[in-house]
Design an enzyme around this catalytic site. Sequence first.
Site, short mmCIF file in Angstrom:
data_model
loop_
_atom_site.label_atom_id
_atom_site.label_comp_id
_atom_site.label_asym_id
_atom_site.label_seq_id
_atom_site.Cartn_x
_atom_site.Cartn_y
_atom_site.Cartn_z
N HIS A 17 0.84 -1.21 0.00
CA HIS A 17 0.00 0.00 0.00
C HIS A 17 0.87 1.26 0.00
O HIS A 17 0.61 2.22 -0.72
CB HIS A 17 -0.86 0.06 1.28
CG HIS A 17 -1.91 -0.99 1.41
ND1 HIS A 17 -2.06 -1.75 2.55
CD2 HIS A 17 -2.88 -1.40 0.56
CE1 HIS A 17 -3.07 -2.59 2.40
NE2 HIS A 17 -3.58 -2.39 1.20
N LYS A 41 -16.91 -5.90 6.87
CA LYS A 41 -15.91 -6.96 6.95
C LYS A 41 -15.47 -7.15 8.39
O LYS A 41 -15.54 -6.24 9.19
CB LYS A 41 -14.70 -6.56 6.13
CG LYS A 41 -14.85 -6.73 4.64
CD LYS A 41 -13.49 -6.59 3.99
CE LYS A 41 -13.58 -6.47 2.49
NZ LYS A 41 -12.28 -6.13 1.89
N ARG A 90 -2.10 -5.71 -8.69
CA ARG A 90 -1.03 -6.68 -8.43
C ARG A 90 -0.89 -7.66 -9.58
O ARG A 90 0.21 -8.07 -9.93
CB ARG A 90 -1.33 -7.46 -7.14
CG ARG A 90 -1.17 -6.64 -5.90
CD ARG A 90 -1.73 -7.33 -4.70
NE ARG A 90 -3.18 -7.48 -4.84
CZ ARG A 90 -4.01 -7.73 -3.86
NH1 ARG A 90 -3.56 -7.92 -2.64
NH2 ARG A 90 -5.31 -7.83 -4.06
N SER A 127 -3.17 -7.61 2.80
CA SER A 127 -3.32 -7.52 4.26
C SER A 127 -3.82 -8.85 4.84
O SER A 127 -3.37 -9.28 5.90
CB SER A 127 -4.33 -6.43 4.62
OG SER A 127 -3.87 -5.18 4.20
O1 PNS Z 1 -8.95 -2.66 0.56
P1 PNS Z 1 -10.28 -3.05 -0.02
O2 PNS Z 1 -11.07 -3.88 0.98
O3 PNS Z 1 -10.16 -3.70 -1.36
O4 PNS Z 1 -11.08 -1.67 -0.21
C1 PNS Z 1 -12.34 -1.69 -0.83
C2 PNS Z 1 -13.01 -0.31 -0.77
C3 PNS Z 1 -13.13 0.18 0.67
C4 PNS Z 1 -12.19 0.68 -1.57
C5 PNS Z 1 -14.40 -0.51 -1.43
O5 PNS Z 1 -15.06 -1.58 -0.83
C6 PNS Z 1 -15.28 0.72 -1.35
O6 PNS Z 1 -15.09 1.66 -2.10
N1 PNS Z 1 -16.25 0.70 -0.41
C7 PNS Z 1 -17.14 1.81 -0.17
C8 PNS Z 1 -18.56 1.49 -0.64
C9 PNS Z 1 -18.71 1.79 -2.10
O7 PNS Z 1 -18.53 2.91 -2.57
N2 PNS Z 1 -19.08 0.74 -2.86
C10 PNS Z 1 -19.20 0.80 -4.29
C11 PNS Z 1 -17.87 0.44 -4.93
S1 PNS Z 1 -18.03 0.31 -6.67
#
Ligand code: PNS
Length: 161
Positions: A17, A41, A90, A127
């Site tokens: 990150h 989560k 990745r 993570s």
């Molecule tokens: O590190 P992660 O778990 O891959 O992060 C995912 C994250 C937090 C970026 C994604 O789940 C997110 O944007 N969540 C907020 C809710 C949202 O906007 N959902 C629509 C995404 S298209």
Amino acid sequence: MRRAACPGSFDPVTNGHIDIIGRAASLFDEVVVAVGVNASKNRLFSAEERMDMLREAVSPWPNVKVDGFSGLLTDFCSERGIGVLVKGLRAVSDFDYELQMAQMNSSLAPVETVFVPTSPEYSFLASSLVKEVATFGGDVSRLVPPHVLSRLTERLASRER
Ligand code: PNS
């Protein structure tokens, strides 16, 4: 001002990150690390803990800030005048889901997603894997910064008690 967000859960922040955040900091005037605090989560660390660890990790970059968000990422971006999301890729396996999210986000708000290829040394890093390896006593000292390693070790030990 060119302002971008690096969104994620960061549970906890890894060297992968930090690599992406640092590279975003050289591409944009201001970068906001957007920590998702939705309770969907199972987290090892609270939102405050994740943000604390991130603040320490991004301290070398004066143009990087850390903030939490709940609800839609695009609402967070609209409220703060953020027009770009920076995401690390990745491997090809990341692409399908990331493309879907990028397209959904840009359908909700005027937000572009910029994909940055992960540095090869971090291409296996996640993570979830760091937590799993550390849970079973594996060495993750090259995968997270020292301050994260100590918090991780402490948290896993307190869960065992
Ligand atoms: O590190 P992660 O778990 O891959 O992060 C995912 C994250 C937090 C970026 C994604 O789940 C997110 O944007 N969540 C907020 C809710 C949202 O906007 N959902 C629509 C995404 S298209």
